[in-house]
Write an enzyme that holds these catalytic residues in place. Structure first.
Site, PDB file in Angstrom:
ATOM      1  N   LYS A   1     -13.408   8.534   9.771  1.00 52.79           N
ATOM      2  CA  LYS A   1     -14.896   8.303   9.470  1.00 52.79           C
ATOM      3  C   LYS A   1     -15.044   6.799   9.114  1.00 52.79           C
ATOM      4  CE  LYS A   1     -16.595  12.990   8.913  1.00 52.79           C
ATOM      5  NZ  LYS A   1     -17.295  13.998   8.094  1.00 52.79           N
TER       6      LYS A   1
ATOM      7  N   ARG B   1     -10.050  18.884   7.509  1.00 55.58           N
ATOM      8  CA  ARG B   1     -10.767  18.936   8.803  1.00 55.58           C
ATOM      9  C   ARG B   1     -10.291  17.725   9.540  1.00 55.58           C
ATOM     10  NH1 ARG B   1     -15.135  16.948  11.497  1.00 55.58           N
ATOM     11  NH2 ARG B   1     -15.975  18.215  13.242  1.00 55.58           N
TER      12      ARG B   1
HETATM   13  C1  7PJ Z   1     -17.919  17.515   9.337  1.00 50.46           C
HETATM   14  C2  7PJ Z   1     -18.209  18.515  10.246  1.00 50.46           C
HETATM   15  C3  7PJ Z   1     -17.456  17.400   8.060  1.00 50.46           C
HETATM   16  C4  7PJ Z   1     -17.655  19.804   8.328  1.00 50.46           C
HETATM   17  C5  7PJ Z   1     -18.285  16.986  11.183  1.00 50.46           C
HETATM   18  C6  7PJ Z   1     -17.030  13.697  12.387  1.00 50.46           C
HETATM   19  C7  7PJ Z   1     -18.672  14.248  12.451  1.00 50.46           C
HETATM   20  N1  7PJ Z   1     -18.146  19.797   9.558  1.00 50.46           N
HETATM   21  N2  7PJ Z   1     -18.754  18.128  11.146  1.00 50.46           N
HETATM   22  N3  7PJ Z   1     -17.481  18.528   7.464  1.00 50.46           N
HETATM   23  N4  7PJ Z   1     -18.041  16.316  10.429  1.00 50.46           N
HETATM   24  N5  7PJ Z   1     -17.633  21.056   7.536  1.00 50.46           N
HETATM   25  O1  7PJ Z   1     -16.204  14.743  12.448  1.00 50.46           O
HETATM   26  O2  7PJ Z   1     -16.968  12.396  12.268  1.00 50.46           O
HETATM   27  O3  7PJ Z   1     -17.005  16.466   7.257  1.00 50.46           O
HETATM   28  S1  7PJ Z   1     -18.972  15.886  12.888  1.00 50.46           S
END
Ligand code: 7PJ
Length: 275
Positions: A220, A254
């Site tokens: 990020k 994640r």
């Molecule tokens: C997240 C997400 C996060 C959850 C994205 C990226 C943006 N879902 N979907 N948490 N980020 N739960 O991966 O940079 O931080 S999309």
């Protein structure tokens, strides 16, 4: 522990959620068949590398990304979910905010709903309740298009905990089981760099909610602001973030880089288990 359909996911050690983007910009070449083949190869690798959940998203939520219609999102995610569900025995997560996509995805084989808008879009609460699968409620200030303009909090941690308390109550009211709820502070979603690092530092505060915590910091822009690194140069920073979050109680991490994150989590688990 999380339960969905006939599947069980233990959370005694942190689990890795591997990111599978099926937005058109996420695959370099050509036709749809190739894209699906490529997606399956990537899924197999992430599972071999130690992911227990595959998170599939057909809507880009990056700041400034264009809106996607229900039809477009369905077209992107459903064939991939079907293909994964027939070939692999992993947990499949659908990263969406749209109720019709949630329903179609779970019917196609998804086990978990991951909603960056915390089930606040029309019908999302009632549809998620009916589907009876775990849901991840993520906190976001504002909307993706504008959320990074000027994020501001009087009390960062308390405000986000208050938001979760309201959303958890709304979920339970709608018929969603409390044991199906996961919370995620939403790194980078209406947060400055300082907010993001404050969230890591105080992540244990969210344990007061008594629900599993999911953390997503992989590649990020908080790391760009700190280190001036392009997304593909943020691995070391992302691993440091993953370790810190896991140490601070995150049960699901994640990530894009599953293999490296799995090593880090194993070092943490071995350390915690040592006498
Ligand atoms: C997240 C997400 C996060 C959850 C994205 C990226 C943006 N879902 N979907 N948490 N980020 N739960 O991966 O940079 O931080 S999309």
């Amino acid at each position: 522990m999380l339960k969905s359909k006939n599947k069980i996911l233990r959370l005694d050690t942190p689990q890795i959620m591997g990111i599978l983007n099926v937005t058109p910009d996420s695959f370099s070449d050509g036709g749809r068949f190739n894209n699906h083949q490529q997606a399956l190869v990537q899924v197999e690798k992430m599972l071999n590398d130690g992911a227990s959940i595959i998170d599939i998203g057909g809507e880009s939520t990056r700041p400034g990304a264009p809106d996607v219609s229900v039809a477009q999102e369905l077209d992107r995610v459903i064939p991939v979910i079907e293909a994964i569900a027939t070939r692999f025995d992993c947990w499949i997560s659908i990263d969406t905010s749209k109720a019709p996509v949630m329903a179609a995805a779970v019917n196609a084989g998804a086990d978990l709903i991951n909603d960056v808008r915390a089930l606040q879009e029309p019908d999302a609460l009632s549809v998620a309740a009916q589907l009876d699968v775990p849901v991840c409620l993520m906190h976001m200030q504002g909307q993706p298009r504008t959320m990074q303009a000027a994020p501001k909090y009087d009390e960062l941690i308390n405000q986000i905990i208050g938001f979760f308390e309201q959303r958890i109550a709304a979920c339970v009211q709608a018929g969603i089981k409390r044991e199906h709820i996961i919370v995620d502070p939403g790194f980078g979603f209406g947060k400055t760099m300082d907010h993001n690092f404050s969230l890591i530092k105080h992540l244990t505060a969210f344990e007061a909610l008594g629900l599993p915590i999911l953390a997503g910091l992989s590649r990020k822009s908080m790391f760009d602001h700190l280190l001036s690194r392009a997304p593909n140069e943020r691995l070391a920073a992302s691993l440091a973030g993953a370790l810190l979050c896991a140490q601070q109680g995150a049960k699901i991490i994640r990530v894009h880089d599953v293999k490296e994150t799995a090593d880090v989590i194993k070092v943490l688990a071995a350390t915690l288990q040592a006498v």
